[in-house]
Design a protein around this motif. Structure first.
Motif, PDB file in Angstrom:
ATOM      1  N   GLU A 178      -2.301  -5.571  10.625  1.00 57.62           N
ATOM      2  CA  GLU A 178      -3.384  -6.462  11.031  1.00 57.62           C
ATOM      3  C   GLU A 178      -3.900  -7.292   9.844  1.00 57.62           C
ATOM      4  O   GLU A 178      -4.237  -8.456  10.005  1.00 57.62           O
ATOM      5  N   LYS A 179      -3.927  -6.697   8.679  1.00 59.80           N
ATOM      6  CA  LYS A 179      -4.406  -7.406   7.486  1.00 59.80           C
ATOM      7  C   LYS A 179      -3.397  -8.429   6.985  1.00 59.80           C
ATOM      8  O   LYS A 179      -3.748  -9.555   6.635  1.00 59.80           O
TER       9      LYS A 179
ATOM     10  N   GLU B  20       0.873  -1.178   0.000  1.00 52.48           N
ATOM     11  CA  GLU B  20       0.000   0.000   0.000  1.00 52.48           C
ATOM     12  C   GLU B  20       0.904   1.220   0.000  1.00 52.48           C
ATOM     13  O   GLU B  20       1.927   1.234   0.668  1.00 52.48           O
TER      14      GLU B  20
ATOM     15  N   ASP C 163      -2.475   4.957  11.996  1.00 49.52           N
ATOM     16  CA  ASP C 163      -3.711   4.212  11.741  1.00 49.52           C
ATOM     17  C   ASP C 163      -3.560   3.303  10.522  1.00 49.52           C
ATOM     18  O   ASP C 163      -3.954   2.139  10.544  1.00 49.52           O
ATOM     19  N   ALA C 164      -2.976   3.837   9.451  1.00 46.25           N
ATOM     20  CA  ALA C 164      -2.790   3.059   8.223  1.00 46.25           C
ATOM     21  C   ALA C 164      -1.814   1.904   8.453  1.00 46.25           C
ATOM     22  O   ALA C 164      -2.037   0.791   7.965  1.00 46.25           O
TER      23      ALA C 164
ATOM     24  N   ARG D 231      -3.581  -0.907  10.389  1.00 45.35           N
ATOM     25  CA  ARG D 231      -4.495  -1.634   9.505  1.00 45.35           C
ATOM     26  C   ARG D 231      -3.736  -2.586   8.580  1.00 45.35           C
ATOM     27  O   ARG D 231      -4.125  -3.741   8.391  1.00 45.35           O
TER      28      ARG D 231
END
Length: 66
Positions: free
Chosen positions: A60-61, A31, A53-54, A57
């Motif tokens: 976690e993914k 990303e 925050d990004a 995420r």
């Protein structure tokens, strides 16, 4: 995950773009977060929060605790 401030004067933004292209070509999960008006050090508090925050995420993914 690539996170790059658009106003970075230390590392050219194009480096992250090239890396994202290489990751895509290699079919690797990635990303790219482009932070408008931000420098190399993420000096603005609101963009630091966006980045954190990004990053959470993404981890976690792609690297879940389970």
């Amino acid at each position: 995950m690539l996170i790059h401030g658009r106003d970075d004067i230390v590392v050219p933004f194009s480096h992250s773009v090239k890396m994202a292209d290489k990751l895509k070509d290699a079919k690797k999960p990635h990303e790219m977060i482009s932070l408008k008006g931000e420098d190399h050090w993420l000096s603005r508090s609101e963009t630091r929060r966006t980045m954190l925050d990004a990053a959470v995420r993404f981890v976690e993914k792609h690297n879940p605790a389970d």
